[in-house]
Design a protein around this motif. Structure first.
Motif, PDB file in Angstrom:
ATOM      1  N   PHE A  56       0.616  -1.327  -0.003  1.00 34.66           N
ATOM      2  CA  PHE A  56       0.404  -0.050  -0.183  1.00 34.66           C
ATOM      3  C   PHE A  56       0.734   1.124   0.329  1.00 34.66           C
ATOM      4  N   THR A  57       2.203   1.233   0.556  1.00 32.53           N
ATOM      5  CA  THR A  57       2.560   1.951   0.703  1.00 32.53           C
ATOM      6  C   THR A  57       3.400   2.822  -0.632  1.00 32.53           C
ATOM      7  N   GLN A  58       3.504   1.275  -1.861  1.00 33.63           N
ATOM      8  CA  GLN A  58       4.620   2.067  -3.295  1.00 33.63           C
ATOM      9  C   GLN A  58       3.146   2.563  -4.123  1.00 33.63           C
ATOM     10  N   ALA A  59       1.653   1.719  -3.517  1.00 33.61           N
ATOM     11  CA  ALA A  59       0.646   2.024  -3.997  1.00 33.61           C
ATOM     12  C   ALA A  59       0.398   3.729  -4.314  1.00 33.61           C
ATOM     13  N   ILE A  60       0.696   4.454  -2.650  1.00 37.03           N
ATOM     14  CA  ILE A  60       0.434   5.390  -2.225  1.00 37.03           C
ATOM     15  C   ILE A  60       1.577   6.591  -3.056  1.00 37.03           C
ATOM     16  N   ARG A  61       2.746   5.929  -2.653  1.00 30.88           N
ATOM     17  CA  ARG A  61       3.587   7.003  -3.874  1.00 30.88           C
ATOM     18  C   ARG A  61       3.874   7.338  -4.591  1.00 30.88           C
ATOM     19  N   ALA A  62       3.285   5.526  -6.126  1.00 30.68           N
ATOM     20  CA  ALA A  62       2.966   6.028  -7.170  1.00 30.68           C
ATOM     21  C   ALA A  62       1.658   6.839  -7.677  1.00 30.68           C
ATOM     22  N   ALA A  63       1.073   6.449  -6.571  1.00 28.77           N
ATOM     23  CA  ALA A  63      -0.493   8.101  -6.739  1.00 28.77           C
ATOM     24  C   ALA A  63       0.216   9.328  -6.648  1.00 28.77           C
ATOM     25  N   SER A  64       1.131   9.608  -5.711  1.00 31.85           N
ATOM     26  CA  SER A  64       1.468  10.752  -5.454  1.00 31.85           C
ATOM     27  C   SER A  64       2.375  11.227  -6.605  1.00 31.85           C
ATOM     28  N   GLU A  65       3.059  10.372  -7.226  1.00 27.79           N
ATOM     29  CA  GLU A  65       3.714  11.054  -8.207  1.00 27.79           C
ATOM     30  C   GLU A  65       2.933  10.947  -9.581  1.00 27.79           C
ATOM     31  N   LEU A  66       2.131  10.400  -9.957  1.00 27.05           N
ATOM     32  CA  LEU A  66       0.743  10.658 -10.943  1.00 27.05           C
ATOM     33  C   LEU A  66       0.042  12.116 -10.157  1.00 27.05           C
ATOM     34  N   LEU A  67       0.654  12.196  -9.364  1.00 28.30           N
ATOM     35  CA  LEU A  67      -0.315  13.641  -8.889  1.00 28.30           C
ATOM     36  C   LEU A  67       0.111  14.946  -9.438  1.00 28.30           C
ATOM     37  N   ALA A  68       1.312  14.702  -9.115  1.00 24.71           N
ATOM     38  CA  ALA A  68       2.035  16.541  -9.424  1.00 24.71           C
ATOM     39  C   ALA A  68       2.469  16.369 -10.662  1.00 24.71           C
ATOM     40  N   LYS A  69       2.051  15.081 -11.175  1.00 33.90           N
ATOM     41  CA  LYS A  69       1.657  15.291 -13.518  1.00 33.90           C
ATOM     42  C   LYS A  69       0.609  15.843 -13.771  1.00 33.90           C
ATOM     43  N   SER A  70      -1.002  15.465 -12.784  1.00 31.40           N
ATOM     44  CA  SER A  70      -1.701  15.176 -13.361  1.00 31.40           C
ATOM     45  C   SER A  70      -3.073  15.610 -12.125  1.00 31.40           C
ATOM     46  N   GLU A  71      -3.635  15.915 -11.890  1.00 32.34           N
ATOM     47  CA  GLU A  71      -4.247  16.165 -11.134  1.00 32.34           C
ATOM     48  C   GLU A  71      -6.087  15.114 -11.596  1.00 32.34           C
ATOM     49  N   LYS A  72      -5.846  14.145 -11.352  1.00 35.26           N
ATOM     50  CA  LYS A  72      -7.082  13.082 -11.434  1.00 35.26           C
ATOM     51  C   LYS A  72      -7.519  12.276 -10.650  1.00 35.26           C
ATOM     52  N   ALA A  73      -9.174  12.082 -10.248  1.00 32.42           N
ATOM     53  CA  ALA A  73      -9.850  11.502  -9.658  1.00 32.42           C
ATOM     54  C   ALA A  73      -9.687  10.388  -9.489  1.00 32.42           C
ATOM     55  N   LYS A  74      -9.406   9.453 -10.304  1.00 25.10           N
ATOM     56  CA  LYS A  74      -9.002   8.600 -10.274  1.00 25.10           C
ATOM     57  C   LYS A  74      -7.238   7.874  -9.485  1.00 25.10           C
ATOM     58  N   TYR A  75      -6.135   9.193  -9.416  1.00 22.18           N
ATOM     59  CA  TYR A  75      -5.488   8.876  -8.554  1.00 22.18           C
ATOM     60  C   TYR A  75      -5.594   8.942  -7.127  1.00 22.18           C
ATOM     61  N   HIS A  76      -6.238   9.962  -6.745  1.00 19.29           N
ATOM     62  CA  HIS A  76      -6.577  10.526  -5.909  1.00 19.29           C
ATOM     63  C   HIS A  76      -7.734   9.051  -4.872  1.00 19.29           C
ATOM     64  N   ASN A  77      -8.321   8.335  -5.771  1.00 22.91           N
ATOM     65  CA  ASN A  77      -8.903   7.460  -5.319  1.00 22.91           C
ATOM     66  C   ASN A  77      -8.230   6.658  -5.213  1.00 22.91           C
ATOM     67  N   VAL A  78      -7.575   5.746  -5.935  1.00 21.09           N
ATOM     68  CA  VAL A  78      -6.412   5.364  -5.166  1.00 21.09           C
ATOM     69  C   VAL A  78      -5.526   4.988  -4.091  1.00 21.09           C
ATOM     70  N   ARG A  79      -4.860   6.204  -4.118  1.00 24.47           N
ATOM     71  CA  ARG A  79      -4.265   7.282  -3.230  1.00 24.47           C
ATOM     72  C   ARG A  79      -4.847   6.744  -1.622  1.00 24.47           C
ATOM     73  N   GLY A  80      -6.324   7.522  -1.709  1.00 23.06           N
ATOM     74  CA  GLY A  80      -7.180   7.178  -0.432  1.00 23.06           C
ATOM     75  C   GLY A  80      -7.572   5.619   0.304  1.00 23.06           C
ATOM     76  N   MET A  81      -7.891   4.668  -1.275  1.00 18.22           N
ATOM     77  CA  MET A  81      -8.050   3.625  -0.728  1.00 18.22           C
ATOM     78  C   MET A  81      -6.725   3.128  -0.061  1.00 18.22           C
ATOM     79  N   ALA A  82      -5.278   3.713  -0.864  1.00 17.74           N
ATOM     80  CA  ALA A  82      -4.326   2.802   0.122  1.00 17.74           C
ATOM     81  C   ALA A  82      -4.283   3.042   1.008  1.00 17.74           C
ATOM     82  N   TYR A  83      -4.304   4.518   1.137  1.00 18.39           N
ATOM     83  CA  TYR A  83      -3.938   5.140   2.865  1.00 18.39           C
ATOM     84  C   TYR A  83      -5.504   4.106   3.804  1.00 18.39           C
ATOM     85  N   HIS A  84      -6.944   4.229   3.191  1.00 18.16           N
ATOM     86  CA  HIS A  84      -7.341   3.276   3.765  1.00 18.16           C
ATOM     87  C   HIS A  84      -6.789   2.595   4.323  1.00 18.16           C
TER      88      HIS A  84
END
Length: 145
Positions: A56-84
């Motif tokens: 889950f930590t790897q998923a959070i980091r990957a989603a954070s990197e993607l969010l740094a490039k593009s603010e998308k609901a999909k990335y927030h959703n995956v990162r939110g679920m990974a944190y959860h």
């Protein structure tokens, strides 16, 4: 670029460089994010809580990197679920032993990401699940006080 693409698991610094060299690396990084999240769920199902936390930590980091490039609901959703889910894994690891600061932090970040999903795409494909997850996170945060 190739060093980051071929390693398993990929080194984040190499993939960050890959973004700069080839924007099409985003598709690969999305796959890495999703695969890390799925492996985390698999570890959680099998009660391997330390492995779940790492994935889950790897998923959070990957989603954070993607969010740094593009603010998308999909990335927030995956990162939110990974944190959860990382919070859930931490609850299981630390049952009766404390550890609530990390759990609270993960749940707060999950809440922030879920709220971002609803702000970015309130009627989108993740909205219904996100609302349910947000309610769950809010209830858990109230219990952790």
């Amino acid at each position: 670029y190739e060093r980051g693409m071929k390693q398993s698991p990929p080194v984040l610094a190499d993939l960050r460089r890959a973004f700069d060299l080839d924007p099409s690396a985003v598709a690969y990084y999305e796959s890495f994010m999703q695969a890390s999240y799925e492996r985390g769920l698999d570890s959680a199902r099998n009660k391997r809580w330390n492995d779940a936390t790492k994935e889950f930590t790897q998923a959070i980091r990957a989603a954070s990197e993607l969010l740094a490039k593009s603010e998308k609901a999909k990335y927030h959703n995956v990162r939110g679920m990974a944190y959860h889910w990382r919070g859930i894994a931490e609850v299981q690891k630390f049952k009766g032993k404390g550890g609530h600061l990390q759990i609270r932090s993960d749940y707060r970040q999950a809440k922030t990401d879920y709220e971002a999903v609803l702000k970015l795409d309130p009627d989108g494909p993740y909205a219904r699940e996100t609302r349910d997850n947000l309610e769950n996170v809010n209830n858990t945060l109230r219990q952790l006080r």
